[in-house]
Design a protein around this motif. Structure first.
Motif, short mmCIF file in Angstrom:
data_model
loop_
_atom_site.label_atom_id
_atom_site.label_comp_id
_atom_site.label_asym_id
_atom_site.label_seq_id
_atom_site.Cartn_x
_atom_site.Cartn_y
_atom_site.Cartn_z
N VAL C 73 -36.59 11.02 -104.11
CA VAL C 73 -37.61 10.69 -103.12
C VAL C 73 -38.19 9.30 -103.39
O VAL C 73 -38.33 8.47 -102.49
N ALA C 74 -38.49 9.05 -104.67
CA ALA C 74 -39.07 7.76 -105.05
C ALA C 74 -38.10 6.61 -104.76
O ALA C 74 -38.49 5.56 -104.23
N MET C 75 -36.83 6.82 -105.09
CA MET C 75 -35.82 5.79 -104.86
C MET C 75 -35.72 5.49 -103.37
O MET C 75 -35.63 4.33 -102.96
N GLY C 76 -35.75 6.54 -102.55
CA GLY C 76 -35.68 6.36 -101.11
C GLY C 76 -36.85 5.52 -100.61
O GLY C 76 -36.69 4.59 -99.83
N ALA C 77 -38.04 5.86 -101.09
CA ALA C 77 -39.22 5.11 -100.68
C ALA C 77 -39.10 3.65 -101.08
O ALA C 77 -39.40 2.74 -100.30
N ALA C 78 -38.59 3.42 -102.30
CA ALA C 78 -38.45 2.05 -102.79
C ALA C 78 -37.49 1.24 -101.91
O ALA C 78 -37.78 0.11 -101.54
N VAL C 79 -36.34 1.86 -101.57
CA VAL C 79 -35.36 1.17 -100.72
C VAL C 79 -35.96 0.83 -99.37
O VAL C 79 -35.80 -0.27 -98.85
N GLU C 80 -36.70 1.77 -98.80
CA GLU C 80 -37.27 1.55 -97.47
C GLU C 80 -38.27 0.40 -97.51
O GLU C 80 -38.22 -0.51 -96.68
N ILE C 81 -39.15 0.42 -98.51
CA ILE C 81 -40.19 -0.60 -98.55
C ILE C 81 -39.61 -1.98 -98.86
O ILE C 81 -39.98 -2.98 -98.26
N ALA C 82 -38.65 -2.03 -99.80
CA ALA C 82 -38.12 -3.33 -100.19
C ALA C 82 -37.15 -3.92 -99.16
O ALA C 82 -37.15 -5.12 -98.93
N LEU C 83 -36.33 -3.07 -98.56
CA LEU C 83 -35.25 -3.61 -97.72
C LEU C 83 -35.40 -3.37 -96.23
O LEU C 83 -35.02 -4.19 -95.43
N LEU C 84 -35.94 -2.20 -95.86
CA LEU C 84 -35.94 -1.90 -94.44
C LEU C 84 -37.19 -2.41 -93.73
O LEU C 84 -37.12 -2.88 -92.60
N ARG C 85 -38.31 -2.33 -94.41
CA ARG C 85 -39.52 -2.75 -93.74
C ARG C 85 -39.47 -4.21 -93.31
O ARG C 85 -39.83 -4.54 -92.18
#
Lengths: 258, 340, 290
Positions: C73-85
């Protein structure tokens, strides 16, 4: 009336439980300017969508020059001579104004794919012809000065003119304009009305959706009034203005505008 | 400017073997050239027509296998005790066959793309390529599966019975690839600058508007798909007869990814984009190969991709041409100031 | 008959984890419109976290499982914030490219850290299977099925009962209206991606002990997840859950009775067929007009 150019007979459109168009029947004579008016949500754009093949009717027939066009795809209907514009400003925003009109001239070109790939000289000749016509159309629309600008960067009023120029490039015999002057100021609207006159003088029949009553009363030969998907009145502008049903539908809005 | 630059590049590439005779470098350029052809074909579909086709490697591999099989000859047990026997064909004929079959599959994908759009289309194309890979892997009777098709005849041109010219060495292969690449570029350029090319761009940018002026969307999607697939097939054909051994790994998704990277970082929807992207991402891995472990190379690769997308979102070519336009535009603006 | 029953049972067990994979991806696809190429890598990540905690660090199996999911879950959140946002306004292909870059980095990092050698995770369950009539069930696989179903139910409850879940559903139905009503779209996106990734990590963590853990295991898992999303319809939770079981059944029965070499192809052929005849998925309820 001689055989009408466009005739709708009993056109009905249902979305689930909602009836958007209810047995709509009317005709447009060749060379006329007919306006389709009515309150928001009355079904005017839906009617355009059905006529031009973007939406299939649940029932009814549509004839153009006597031949049925129900079931045809939009590009086939355009090839028959019915070309529409869209309610929301619709241009090829990332392309130049000139390219936009050139795309509109698609139907005037004949080069086949293999001829293009082989680089045959008649393809280049056809291209030059298309480019000349694009310039003419831009002159007609008063946009010649903006030819190399990116369409998306044009002023709003000019974008709407470009929309009509693109539609004209497709060589219509019937032009369907969906709220062409919405958002325009009075001087832009007056310019547009003059262009409608010029388009008409070239022999193009016009079917118009509009809310601006000044324009509608000014250019139309006949007006068709729609409310809740049904035609509630039809006739010359003067008659329609006085029709009690129409006045009721607009609840005095018309009086305020005129 | 671009005309002169293009011709300069061409002159450089044509005379290259005269001053660079390191066979490894030539090999890298040949393989890069093959990838550039594939990238140009993907650009037509992805960049100009806006179709997110992520199964492109399938056309490459289909071209390769078809040409290899036709030139080697094969027999196939078609059930009921009967065998289909296809004799070996001259290489040039096999190559045309490879291109044609790839184009045919392109037609299928083109027709499919009208029914299925956006994210769904991405998934369909990925699945299609995977299915083709798994078929190549498992249909051992036909493709030899993981044991690979080897001893594929080299590139050659021939007039049946009269004359044959075979290209065994690297230098002739280099020229064949260069010729096909230049020809492909020309084809794409002609198509893109024509009425058909405008129709493709129109349907990408505003499909309802395109339809309203008479553009038959399905037709142009299919045309783009067929030309694109045939060209990718041609790249595959060159690959098969150059390396002369192919196995189902040629269908791996990672090669589609490589082509996508080349197109998007180079600049999708531009003519030079896939060429620049192809050169960068064809040559950089070779340079990195000396310096670090393969996994680290790929990590650098991935990071490079992300950085290019973040900082040059439209790709390298549009960024460079934009910069050039800004630099060269300044003097004329000064001249145009009204003298009042 | 016994053989058929065994296949059915195997399919049920596999189906649960497939469903987890599919649900995670369909949520991301449906709510965010992103083609998530890192989904398979989160699956692999979950499996490697099990290797790390249960095997290398000697942590209790069930605690390791919990940790693997939480870290997913944490890794997913990190990817979203760093790359997708940062990519929010960009077109779909540039976003795709960023996701592909992330996928390449993640898979190769795993390869670099763990090497390509397959790792196994031992479980605390007895090796001897439970035999009921003609069917033999391994305890581990029973646990996996149970855990998968529990997670599916949990995710369903979260989406339908919690405030964040309601916000996610609102965003899926009509993003603009949701934003106007005060829904924090940024938070919804991060939560969706985190949840989806967590479910993928859970699937990996559960299947790691059943099979072996390799750096490339995520590739096939991702492709199957895509297949399930198609079967069930984009954004359709129940559809993805059912789709997971359907795919597992098609694979098991196809491999058992037709040909095992083509096992993985079954799923893809299924998707292509569905897309040709019912592109919105087998379970689509909404009718789109025009």
């Amino acid at each position: 009336m001689a055989e009408p150019l466009l005739s709708l007979d009993g056109i009905t459109v249902r979305f689930g439980g909602l009836t958007a168009l209810d047995r709509m029947t009317f005709a447009v004579a060749e060379g006329a300017v007919v306006s389709l008016i009515g309150p928001n949500g009355a079904g005017k754009t839906t009617a355009f969508n059905v006529i031009t093949g973007y939406l299939a009717p649940s029932a009814g027939e549509i004839g153009y020059r006597g031949r049925s066009i129900v079931g045809l795809k939009p590009h086939q209907i355009a090839a028959r001579g019915l070309v529409r514009t869209f309610q929301k400003t619709s241009v090829f925003a990332a392309r130049s104004v000139f390219e936009n009109v050139l795309i509109g001239l698609h139907l005037s070109g004949r080069g086949r794919i293999w001829e293009i790939l082989l680089g045959l000289p008649r393809v280049a000749a056809e291209e030059r012809g298309l480019e000349r016509r694009a310039s003419e159309i831009l002159d007609f629309a008063g946009l010649a000065g903006h030819a190399n600008e990116i369409a998306g960067a044009l002023a709003y009023g000019d974008q709407r003119l470009l929309e009509v120029a693109i539609a004209l490039a497709a060589g219509p015999s019937l032009l369907l304009l969906d709220e062409p002057v919405s958002g325009m100021n009075p001087s832009e609207t007056a310019r547009f009305m003059a262009m409608v006159g010029r388009i008409r003088a070239r022999g193009v029949t016009i079917l118009l959706i509009e809310h601006d009553m000044r324009m509608v009363m000014g250019v139309s030969d006949r007006i068709v009034v729609l409310n809740y998907g049904r035609i509630i009145a039809e006739g010359a502008p003067a008659e329609v203005r006085r029709d009690p049903e129409v006045i009721r539908a607009y609840l005095g809005r018309e009086a305020a505008h005129a | 400017m671009s005309r002169a630059l293009g011709l300069a590049w061409l002159a450089l590439l044509v005379t290259l073997p005269a001053w660079m005779d390191d066979p490894y470098c030539l090999h890298v350029l040949i393989v890069t050239g093959i990838f550039v052809i594939a990238a140009m074909s993907l650009n037509l579909l992805l960049g100009y027509t806006g179709q997110l086709s992520l199964g492109h490697v399938a056309f490459f591999g289909i071209g390769a296998y078809t040409s290899a099989l036709l030139s080697l000859g094969f027999d196939l047990d078609v059930g009921g005790g009967r065998t289909l026997l296809v004799g070996p064909h001259p290489v040039w004929l096999a190559m045309l066959g490879g291109v044609a079959v790839a184009g045919l599959f392109g037609w299928v994908i083109g027709r499919l793309s009208f029914k299925v759009r956006g994210a769904y289309f991405v998934i369909v194309t990925i699945s299609f390529a995977e299915v083709v890979r798994l078929v190549a892997l498992n249909w051992i009777d036909l493709t030899q599966g993981p044991m690979a098709l080897n001893a594929i005849p080299p590139l050659s041109v021939s007039i049946p019975g009269l004359w044959e010219l075979t290209f065994y060495k690297k230098v002739p292969n280099y020229y064949v690839v260069l010729a096909v690449a230049a020809f492909s570029y020309l084809i794409i350029r002609r198509l893109v600058r024509s009425r058909a090319g405008r129709a493709m761009v129109a349907l990408k940018e505003n499909e309802p508007l395109a339809a309203s002026v008479g553009i038959d969307v399905t037709h142009y999607l299919v045309v783009a798909a067929v030309v694109s697939a045939a060209m990718a097939g041609a790249a595959g054909v060159l690959y098969a007869h150059y390396v002369r051994i192919i196995d189902p790994d040629v269908f791996l998704f990672i090669y589609t990814v490589t082509m996508v990277i080349m197109v998007i970082t180079g600049g999708k929807g531009t003519l030079a984009g896939p060429v620049v992207g192809g050169l960068v991402f064809g040559i950089v891995p070779e340079v990195l190969r000396e310096l670090a472990a393969p996994e680290v190379q790929w990590i650098v690769y991935g990071a490079l991709m992300i950085l290019i997308v973040f900082f040059l979102p439209r790709g390298i070519v549009p960024a460079v041409t934009g910069l050039w336009a800004r630099i060269t535009a300044r003097p004329p603006l000064v001249e145009r100031r009204p003298a009042e | 008959m016994g053989e058929l029953l065994q296949h059915v049972v195997n399919a049920l067990i596999l189906g649960g984890t497939y469903a987890l994979l599919g649900i995670g991806l369909t949520l991301i696809f449906g709510i965010m419109g992103v083609v998530n190429f890192t989904h398979g890598e989160l699956y692999t990540f979950g499996a490697y976290m099990m290797v790390l905690f249960a095997m290398v660090l000697g942590v209790n199996f069930f605690v390791a499982l919990g940790l693997a999911i939480v870290l997913g879950v944490a890794m997913g959140a990190a990817v979203e914030i760093a790359l997708l946002r940062p990519m929010r306004g960009a077109d779909i292909d540039t976003t795709m490219l960023v996701m592909i870059g992330a996928w390449i980095i993640m898979q190769n990092s795993e390869q670099w850290v763990w090497s390509g050698v397959a790792k196994s995770v031992s479980s605390p369950f007895p090796d001897e299977p439970l035999v009921i009539g003609p069917v033999s069930l391994s305890w581990l696989r029973l646990f996996v099925m149970g855990a998968a179903i529990a997670l599916i139910v949990g995710a369903h409850l979260f989406i339908h009962r919690s405030r964040l879940g309601k916000a996610m559903r609102a965003t899926f139905q009509d993003r603009d209206t949701a934003a106007l009503m005060g829904v924090d779209i940024d938070a919804v996106h991060t939560a969706t991606f985190a949840l989806g990734s967590g479910l993928a990590a859970a699937a990996g963590a559960l299947l790691g002990p059943v099979f072996v853990v390799t750096p490339t295991m995520g590739n096939l898992a991702a492709l199957k997840a895509f297949a399930i999303v198609i079967l069930g319809g984009l954004g359709n939770f129940t559809g993805a859950a059912l789709g997971g079981f359907i795919l597992a059944f098609v694979e098991e029965l196809g491999a058992g009775y037709i040909s095992s070499g083509y096992r993985d192809t079954m799923g893809f052929m299924l998707i292509i067929l569905v897309l040709l005849f019912k592109p919105t998925g087998l379970f689509a309820r909404a009718e789109r007009i025009g």
